[in-house]
Design a protein around this motif. Structure first.
Motif, PDB file in Angstrom:
ATOM      1  N   GLY A 167       0.791  -1.233   0.000  1.00  0.00           N
ATOM      2  CA  GLY A 167       0.000   0.000   0.000  1.00  0.00           C
ATOM      3  C   GLY A 167       0.817   1.272   0.000  1.00  0.00           C
ATOM      4  N   ILE A 168       2.127   1.151  -0.165  1.00  0.00           N
ATOM      5  CA  ILE A 168       2.971   2.351  -0.138  1.00  0.00           C
ATOM      6  C   ILE A 168       3.003   2.975  -1.535  1.00  0.00           C
ATOM      7  CG2 ILE A 168       5.317   3.190   0.310  1.00  0.00           C
ATOM      8  CD1 ILE A 168       5.402   1.085   2.527  1.00  0.00           C
ATOM      9  N   ARG A 169       2.970   4.283  -1.580  1.00  0.00           N
ATOM     10  CA  ARG A 169       2.919   5.025  -2.824  1.00  0.00           C
ATOM     11  C   ARG A 169       4.134   5.954  -2.898  1.00  0.00           C
ATOM     12  NH1 ARG A 169       0.638   2.643  -5.956  1.00  0.00           N
ATOM     13  NH2 ARG A 169       0.478   4.507  -7.248  1.00  0.00           N
ATOM     14  N   PRO A 170       4.421   6.488  -4.102  1.00  0.00           N
ATOM     15  CA  PRO A 170       5.559   7.420  -4.206  1.00  0.00           C
ATOM     16  C   PRO A 170       5.422   8.594  -3.238  1.00  0.00           C
ATOM     17  CG  PRO A 170       4.519   7.094  -6.370  1.00  0.00           C
ATOM     18  CD  PRO A 170       3.782   6.224  -5.404  1.00  0.00           C
ATOM     19  N   GLU A 171       4.173   9.029  -2.994  1.00  0.00           N
ATOM     20  CA  GLU A 171       3.944  10.186  -2.114  1.00  0.00           C
ATOM     21  C   GLU A 171       4.166   9.839  -0.646  1.00  0.00           C
ATOM     22  OE1 GLU A 171       2.135   9.044  -5.085  1.00  0.00           O
ATOM     23  OE2 GLU A 171       0.369   9.046  -3.774  1.00  0.00           O
ATOM     24  N   THR A 172       4.025   8.569  -0.292  1.00  0.00           N
ATOM     25  CA  THR A 172       4.123   8.227   1.139  1.00  0.00           C
ATOM     26  C   THR A 172       5.449   7.547   1.509  1.00  0.00           C
ATOM     27  OG1 THR A 172       2.959   6.138   0.725  1.00  0.00           O
ATOM     28  CG2 THR A 172       1.630   8.001   1.460  1.00  0.00           C
ATOM     29  N   ALA A 173       6.209   7.121   0.498  1.00  0.00           N
ATOM     30  CA  ALA A 173       7.458   6.394   0.789  1.00  0.00           C
ATOM     31  C   ALA A 173       8.378   7.215   1.685  1.00  0.00           C
ATOM     32  CB  ALA A 173       8.162   6.034  -0.524  1.00  0.00           C
ATOM     33  N   GLY A 174       8.501   8.503   1.382  1.00  0.00           N
ATOM     34  CA  GLY A 174       9.394   9.371   2.160  1.00  0.00           C
ATOM     35  C   GLY A 174       8.954   9.516   3.612  1.00  0.00           C
ATOM     36  N   HIS A 175       7.642   9.482   3.838  1.00  0.00           N
ATOM     37  CA  HIS A 175       7.142   9.602   5.219  1.00  0.00           C
ATOM     38  C   HIS A 175       7.551   8.379   6.040  1.00  0.00           C
ATOM     39  CE1 HIS A 175       3.775  12.197   3.274  1.00  0.00           C
ATOM     40  NE2 HIS A 175       4.883  12.871   3.467  1.00  0.00           N
ATOM     41  N   TYR A 176       7.486   7.223   5.418  1.00  0.00           N
ATOM     42  CA  TYR A 176       7.933   5.992   6.091  1.00  0.00           C
ATOM     43  C   TYR A 176       9.438   6.050   6.356  1.00  0.00           C
ATOM     44  CZ  TYR A 176       3.602   3.282   5.632  1.00  0.00           C
ATOM     45  OH  TYR A 176       2.316   2.807   5.766  1.00  0.00           O
ATOM     46  N   LEU A 177      10.183   6.478   5.322  1.00  0.00           N
ATOM     47  CA  LEU A 177      11.648   6.477   5.454  1.00  0.00           C
ATOM     48  C   LEU A 177      12.141   7.499   6.479  1.00  0.00           C
ATOM     49  CD1 LEU A 177      12.464   5.961   1.699  1.00  0.00           C
ATOM     50  CD2 LEU A 177      13.234   4.467   3.555  1.00  0.00           C
ATOM     51  N   ALA A 178      11.288   8.449   6.835  1.00  0.00           N
ATOM     52  CA  ALA A 178      11.685   9.439   7.844  1.00  0.00           C
ATOM     53  C   ALA A 178      11.704   8.829   9.249  1.00  0.00           C
ATOM     54  CB  ALA A 178      10.731  10.635   7.806  1.00  0.00           C
TER      55      ALA A 178
END
Ligand code: 3PG
Length: 215
Positions: A167-178
């Motif tokens: 369910g991870i999207r290009p827009e949310t990947a960075g939020h997870y990686l933070a």
């Protein structure tokens, strides 16, 4: 209880540190393997998870290992030790499972290719933790609580890191990686079947570049 060796842990850590995005690949047509690999690598990908969801998975691992000796190539959607052995024989450098069973966790302790076990709950994670596993896939990430769940996991288990997928999207990947306990994220969005079927490999290069640039 037998414990995971440091060699396994270091190898999994090296895989996860090699690239923040891990494309989850399902091969429907064997002739798409090499152009897809080329596009992903050209876009900047350094780790490939080839799922065994189709009959072409093992062949794709063999082809990708040969064509891209500097890239990590592993097997995904491994659900039984028999498949684990087949993936290793095909040259998989790591193995990812969607969930955990005692059989898979035990096999991973002595396997040649290190295991990144998939977990969705604290109890599943603790089952692996007891054997020495400290790196896990968090799957299916979004429906299992997403970022708030990962933040909660960090409380009791600050020495565990995750690769969320699902369910991870290009827009949310960075939020997870933070998050401090996330080292990489995986997903199928980097390998859209319609672009593959159209042979539009340039679109995949650009999708990867765009996804990496957003992080
Ligand atoms: C996996 O096996 O990791 C998932 O199918 C990836 O989930 P996604 O399709 O939501 O990216």
């Amino acid at each position: 209880m037998s414990q995971l060796s440091m060699r396994h842990r270091h190898q999994v850590q090296s895989v996860l540190a090699a690239c923040p995005l891990i494309p989850v690949i399902s091969i429907q047509h064997p002739d798409q393997v090499l152009p897809l690999g080329k596009a992903l690598v050209e876009g900047g990908i350094r780790v490939l998870e080839v799922t065994l969801r189709t009959d072409h998975g093992l062949g794709a691992i063999r082809q990708l290992r040969k064509a891209f000796p500097d890239i990590w190539v592993g097997a995904g959607t491994v659900t039984h030790p028999t498949q684990y052995r087949e993936a290793e024989a095909a040259g998989a450098q790591f193995v990812i499972t969607p969930g955990v069973t005692d059989e898979l966790l035990n096999y991973g302790l002595t396997a040649e290719a290190p295991l990144l076990p998939g977990v969705a709950t604290m109890s599943e994670m603790m089952t692996g933790y007891a054997r020495g596993y400290r790196e896990f896939k968090f799957f299916p990430a979004e429906v299992s609580g997403g970022i708030p769940a990962l933040k909660a996991f960090a409380g009791p288990f600050s020495d565990v890191t995750f690769c969320p997928t699902g369910g991870i999207r290009p827009e949310t990947a960075g939020h997870y990686l933070a998050l401090a306990n996330v080292v990489a994220v995986g997903g199928t969005w980097l390998t859209p079947q319609d672009r593959m079927d159209a042979g539009d490999w340039r679109a995949i290069v650009e999708l990867v570049q765009d996804s990496l640039a957003r992080l």
